[in-house]
Design an enzyme around this catalytic site. Sequence first.
Site, PDB file in Angstrom:
ATOM      1  N   ASN A   9       0.864  -1.189   0.000  1.00 27.29           N
ATOM      2  CA  ASN A   9       0.000   0.000   0.000  1.00 27.29           C
ATOM      3  C   ASN A   9       0.897   1.234   0.000  1.00 27.29           C
ATOM      4  OD1 ASN A   9      -1.823   2.046   0.492  1.00 27.29           O
ATOM      5  ND2 ASN A   9      -2.191   1.473   2.641  1.00 27.29           N
ATOM      6  N   LYS A  11      -0.020   4.248  -0.198  1.00 24.02           N
ATOM      7  CA  LYS A  11      -0.703   5.430   0.380  1.00 24.02           C
ATOM      8  C   LYS A  11      -0.517   6.622  -0.578  1.00 24.02           C
ATOM      9  CE  LYS A  11       0.335   3.519   4.854  1.00 24.02           C
ATOM     10  NZ  LYS A  11       0.260   3.669   6.273  1.00 24.02           N
ATOM     11  N   HIS A  93      -9.348   0.935   4.976  1.00 22.31           N
ATOM     12  CA  HIS A  93      -8.081   1.149   5.675  1.00 22.31           C
ATOM     13  C   HIS A  93      -8.330   2.083   6.853  1.00 22.31           C
ATOM     14  CE1 HIS A  93      -3.985   2.397   6.555  1.00 22.31           C
ATOM     15  NE2 HIS A  93      -3.566   1.350   5.862  1.00 22.31           N
ATOM     16  N   GLU A  95      -6.780   4.480   7.991  1.00 21.06           N
ATOM     17  CA  GLU A  95      -6.570   5.911   7.712  1.00 21.06           C
ATOM     18  C   GLU A  95      -7.810   6.515   7.062  1.00 21.06           C
ATOM     19  OE1 GLU A  95      -2.858   5.535   5.602  1.00 21.06           O
ATOM     20  OE2 GLU A  95      -1.850   4.985   7.466  1.00 21.06           O
ATOM     21  N   GLU A 163      -5.096  -5.204  10.645  1.00 18.73           N
ATOM     22  CA  GLU A 163      -4.096  -4.157  10.823  1.00 18.73           C
ATOM     23  C   GLU A 163      -4.362  -3.396  12.126  1.00 18.73           C
ATOM     24  OE1 GLU A 163      -2.163  -2.902   6.917  1.00 18.73           O
ATOM     25  OE2 GLU A 163      -3.976  -1.717   7.108  1.00 18.73           O
ATOM     26  N   GLY A 169       2.751   2.085  10.624  1.00 18.90           N
ATOM     27  CA  GLY A 169       3.721   3.167  10.473  1.00 18.90           C
ATOM     28  C   GLY A 169       4.453   3.534  11.748  1.00 18.90           C
ATOM     29  N   SER A 208       3.664  -2.333  10.195  1.00 24.42           N
ATOM     30  CA  SER A 208       5.119  -2.341  10.422  1.00 24.42           C
ATOM     31  C   SER A 208       5.789  -3.664  10.052  1.00 24.42           C
ATOM     32  CB  SER A 208       5.436  -1.964  11.873  1.00 24.42           C
ATOM     33  OG  SER A 208       5.029  -0.623  12.126  1.00 24.42           O
TER      34      SER A 208
HETATM   35  C1  PEP Z   1      -0.545   0.078   5.920  1.00 24.58           C
HETATM   36  O1  PEP Z   1      -0.561   1.227   5.534  1.00 24.58           O
HETATM   37  O2  PEP Z   1      -1.481  -0.652   5.619  1.00 24.58           O
HETATM   38  C2  PEP Z   1       0.595  -0.385   6.705  1.00 24.58           C
HETATM   39  C3  PEP Z   1       0.540  -1.592   7.189  1.00 24.58           C
HETATM   40  O3  PEP Z   1       1.642   0.484   6.855  1.00 24.58           O
HETATM   41  P1  PEP Z   1       3.098   0.145   7.458  1.00 24.58           P
HETATM   42  O4  PEP Z   1       3.540  -1.166   6.874  1.00 24.58           O
HETATM   43  O5  PEP Z   1       3.959   1.281   7.045  1.00 24.58           O
HETATM   44  O6  PEP Z   1       2.932   0.042   8.943  1.00 24.58           O
END
Ligand code: PEP
Length: 248
Positions: A9, A11, A93, A95, A163, A169, A208
């Site tokens: 992803n 973003k 997601h 976000e 998630e 992040g 992460s």
């Molecule tokens: C994500 O944006 O879905 C995500 C898992 O980000 P990151 O791997 O940077 O934590």
Amino acid sequence: MRRKLAAGNWKMNGSRASLDMLETLAAAHRVSTCDIVICPPHPLLFPAAKICGSGPVQVGAQDCHTAAKGAHTGDTAAGLIAETGARYVIVGHSERREAHGESDAQVRAKAEAAIAAGLTAIVCIGESLEQREAGEALGVIKAQLAGSVPDGSTGATLVVAYEPIWAIGTGKIPTLEQIAEVHASLRAELVGRFGDTGKGIRLLYGGSVKPENAAGIFAIADVDGALVGGASLKAEDFSPIIAALDAS
Ligand code: PEP
């Protein structure tokens, strides 16, 4: 058998120039046993799909609208996403749930629109740190799953990404036991709702994931791959994660 999936992803990152990494990934993973998907911002979907062609890397979007067309300025219909050559779309997601106030019902409607357009929906769910610390994680996740996943889902139309919001992040991940507990619970919920079909729906962990922790996460039962943010932006980071999934 569930085919493993490494989904990246991007973003609101990346540019036309960063699509070069798709060729690097394709060359490195020609014989991968996993599905590999990169989800760039919408304007990059068409050139990304063109570069990927019928190779080992596929393309996905990061969101779609619930409607097939209409007066929705700035939004994108799932059918148009499919026309670019993309095969997947992320919906729900955290976000978007947070910044755009998306509810489970909206996420479910988006997933339904995606599936109707022939895309595979990657439905994201996950608890906040407060919910985790209050011992509410499993209840929250089960409620999100029930509310966000369309009826009639199958392994071909749906992927679920767990998630935890506090792991996205941040460089923090749950313990492997916590991930195992959630994934076992999600599998039980899917089988409870869809019967044997629920056994074919892929469950991704996201938050992460890095080359250093990928193998440990992929060794967990019912972890069928990862949704990767930051570490999907460069081939040198994403490639070892794909390799770890291949080896798992
Ligand atoms: C994500 O944006 O879905 C995500 C898992 O980000 P990151 O791997 O940077 O934590």
